[in-house]
Design a protein around this motif. Sequence first.
Motif, PDB file in Angstrom:
ATOM      1  N   UNK A  74     -44.944 -23.220  38.487  1.00 30.43           N
ATOM      2  CA  UNK A  74     -44.508 -23.598  37.068  1.00 30.43           C
ATOM      3  C   UNK A  74     -43.381 -22.792  36.430  1.00 30.43           C
ATOM      4  N   UNK A  75     -43.019 -21.640  36.909  1.00 35.84           N
ATOM      5  CA  UNK A  75     -41.993 -21.000  36.416  1.00 35.84           C
ATOM      6  C   UNK A  75     -40.787 -21.192  36.705  1.00 35.84           C
ATOM      7  N   UNK A  76     -39.707 -21.488  35.812  1.00 35.13           N
ATOM      8  CA  UNK A  76     -38.471 -21.982  35.919  1.00 35.13           C
ATOM      9  C   UNK A  76     -37.512 -20.946  35.597  1.00 35.13           C
ATOM     10  N   UNK A  77     -36.270 -21.034  36.337  1.00 37.62           N
ATOM     11  CA  UNK A  77     -35.170 -20.040  36.222  1.00 37.62           C
ATOM     12  C   UNK A  77     -34.769 -19.878  34.574  1.00 37.62           C
ATOM     13  N   UNK A  78     -35.083 -20.970  33.952  1.00 42.77           N
ATOM     14  CA  UNK A  78     -34.575 -21.089  32.640  1.00 42.77           C
ATOM     15  C   UNK A  78     -35.411 -19.902  31.761  1.00 42.77           C
ATOM     16  N   UNK A  79     -36.586 -19.780  32.238  1.00 41.21           N
ATOM     17  CA  UNK A  79     -37.590 -18.788  31.626  1.00 41.21           C
ATOM     18  C   UNK A  79     -37.201 -17.444  31.517  1.00 41.21           C
ATOM     19  N   UNK A  80     -36.516 -17.084  32.750  1.00 41.19           N
ATOM     20  CA  UNK A  80     -36.120 -15.623  32.975  1.00 41.19           C
ATOM     21  C   UNK A  80     -34.748 -15.471  32.432  1.00 41.19           C
ATOM     22  N   UNK A  81     -34.164 -16.440  32.277  1.00 42.60           N
ATOM     23  CA  UNK A  81     -32.680 -16.333  31.617  1.00 42.60           C
ATOM     24  C   UNK A  81     -33.014 -16.199  30.164  1.00 42.60           C
ATOM     25  N   UNK A  82     -33.876 -16.976  29.558  1.00 42.78           N
ATOM     26  CA  UNK A  82     -34.249 -17.010  28.056  1.00 42.78           C
ATOM     27  C   UNK A  82     -34.785 -15.650  27.895  1.00 42.78           C
ATOM     28  N   UNK A  83     -35.708 -15.254  28.442  1.00 44.52           N
ATOM     29  CA  UNK A  83     -36.169 -13.961  28.383  1.00 44.52           C
ATOM     30  C   UNK A  83     -35.429 -12.580  28.326  1.00 44.52           C
ATOM     31  N   UNK A  84     -34.213 -12.729  29.344  1.00 44.42           N
ATOM     32  CA  UNK A  84     -33.344 -11.746  29.279  1.00 44.42           C
ATOM     33  C   UNK A  84     -32.182 -11.773  28.268  1.00 44.42           C
ATOM     34  N   UNK A  85     -31.534 -12.774  28.661  1.00 43.93           N
ATOM     35  CA  UNK A  85     -30.094 -13.253  27.920  1.00 43.93           C
ATOM     36  C   UNK A  85     -30.385 -14.114  26.670  1.00 43.93           C
ATOM     37  N   UNK A  86     -31.494 -14.925  26.406  1.00 41.06           N
ATOM     38  CA  UNK A  86     -31.433 -15.762  25.536  1.00 41.06           C
ATOM     39  C   UNK A  86     -30.748 -17.114  25.908  1.00 41.06           C
ATOM     40  N   UNK A  87     -30.432 -17.839  25.063  1.00 36.35           N
ATOM     41  CA  UNK A  87     -29.835 -19.211  25.419  1.00 36.35           C
ATOM     42  C   UNK A  87     -28.376 -19.427  25.244  1.00 36.35           C
ATOM     43  N   UNK A  88     -27.628 -18.286  24.849  1.00 36.29           N
ATOM     44  CA  UNK A  88     -26.246 -18.142  24.729  1.00 36.29           C
ATOM     45  C   UNK A  88     -25.256 -18.926  25.897  1.00 36.29           C
ATOM     46  N   UNK A  89     -25.922 -18.533  26.955  1.00 40.57           N
ATOM     47  CA  UNK A  89     -24.999 -18.933  28.238  1.00 40.57           C
ATOM     48  C   UNK A  89     -24.747 -20.404  28.214  1.00 40.57           C
ATOM     49  N   UNK A  90     -25.863 -21.155  27.965  1.00 41.07           N
ATOM     50  CA  UNK A  90     -25.722 -22.768  27.839  1.00 41.07           C
ATOM     51  C   UNK A  90     -25.398 -23.256  26.676  1.00 41.07           C
ATOM     52  N   UNK A  91     -25.268 -22.567  25.750  1.00 45.65           N
ATOM     53  CA  UNK A  91     -24.869 -22.861  24.206  1.00 45.65           C
ATOM     54  C   UNK A  91     -23.852 -22.370  23.575  1.00 45.65           C
ATOM     55  N   UNK A  92     -23.274 -21.212  24.225  1.00 49.70           N
ATOM     56  CA  UNK A  92     -22.092 -20.450  23.382  1.00 49.70           C
ATOM     57  C   UNK A  92     -20.835 -21.084  24.170  1.00 49.70           C
ATOM     58  N   UNK A  93     -19.770 -20.757  23.106  1.00 51.43           N
ATOM     59  CA  UNK A  93     -18.505 -20.831  23.644  1.00 51.43           C
ATOM     60  C   UNK A  93     -18.059 -20.216  24.966  1.00 51.43           C
ATOM     61  N   UNK A  94     -17.299 -20.979  25.695  1.00 49.08           N
ATOM     62  CA  UNK A  94     -16.776 -20.844  27.018  1.00 49.08           C
ATOM     63  C   UNK A  94     -15.855 -19.533  27.239  1.00 49.08           C
ATOM     64  N   UNK A  95     -15.240 -19.199  25.849  1.00 43.42           N
ATOM     65  CA  UNK A  95     -14.298 -18.082  25.761  1.00 43.42           C
ATOM     66  C   UNK A  95     -14.568 -17.018  24.618  1.00 43.42           C
ATOM     67  N   UNK A  96     -15.962 -17.408  24.297  1.00 42.26           N
ATOM     68  CA  UNK A  96     -16.516 -16.393  23.398  1.00 42.26           C
ATOM     69  C   UNK A  96     -16.115 -16.492  21.822  1.00 42.26           C
ATOM     70  N   UNK A  97     -15.624 -17.642  21.568  1.00 40.64           N
ATOM     71  CA  UNK A  97     -15.264 -17.780  19.966  1.00 40.64           C
ATOM     72  C   UNK A  97     -16.679 -17.836  19.168  1.00 40.64           C
ATOM     73  N   UNK A  98     -16.669 -17.530  18.179  1.00 41.87           N
ATOM     74  CA  UNK A  98     -17.708 -17.772  17.429  1.00 41.87           C
ATOM     75  C   UNK A  98     -17.930 -19.047  16.675  1.00 41.87           C
ATOM     76  N   UNK A  99     -17.058 -19.636  16.525  1.00 43.49           N
ATOM     77  CA  UNK A  99     -17.127 -21.152  16.124  1.00 43.49           C
ATOM     78  C   UNK A  99     -16.380 -22.101  17.092  1.00 43.49           C
TER      79      UNK A  99
END
Length: 149
Positions: A74-99
Motif C-alpha cells: 500500500x505504500x506509494x512513493x508519493x508518501x515518501x516524497x510528501x514526508x520528506x519534501x512536501x508537495x512543492x515538487x509537483x505543485x511549485x513553479x518549474x523555475x522557482x518563482x513565488x507566483x
Amino acid sequence: MFSKACEYGIRASIFIATKSSEGIRVGIKDVAKEIDSPEPFTAKIMQILTKAGIIYSAKGVGGGFEVSKEALKSIKLIQIVDAIDGNTIYKGCGIGLKECSEIHPCPVHNQFKKIRELLLAMLTNTTLEELALGVNAGDYYLKIFNKTE
C-alpha cells in the motif's frame, strides 16, 4: 528534482523493503552503507520516515528497520516524497518563482505542468512493493558498483 534527503529516503525505503520482503530487519549502519549516505543524515531521514508511518523501527536485540508485508503493497512513493519534501515538487513553479499560475505563467509553465502531472501520476501509482520486487529480481539497482568492485 528531489532534495538529497528525499533521494536518500526513497533509496532507504526501497532497500528496507527488499530486506523486509525476505523477513530481515536492517540496522542504520547497513542502510547508510547501502544508500551511500552519511550515517547521521540517514538517521534523521529514518526518523522522518518512521514518524510518517512508512518505516517501522524496532529497538533492542534483533531490532532494526522494516516494512510490514501489508504496508509494502500500500505504500506509494508519493508518501515518501510528501514526508520528506512536501508537495512543492509537483505543485511549485518549474523555475522557482513565488507566483506562477495559469493566469500569470512563467516561461516554462506549460511544459513543466506536463512533467509535474506525469511525475505526480508516477509517484501516486508506484508502490514500494513493486520497486522492491524489481530490485530483488535484479531488474533495478540501488547501487552501481565500479568494475573493480
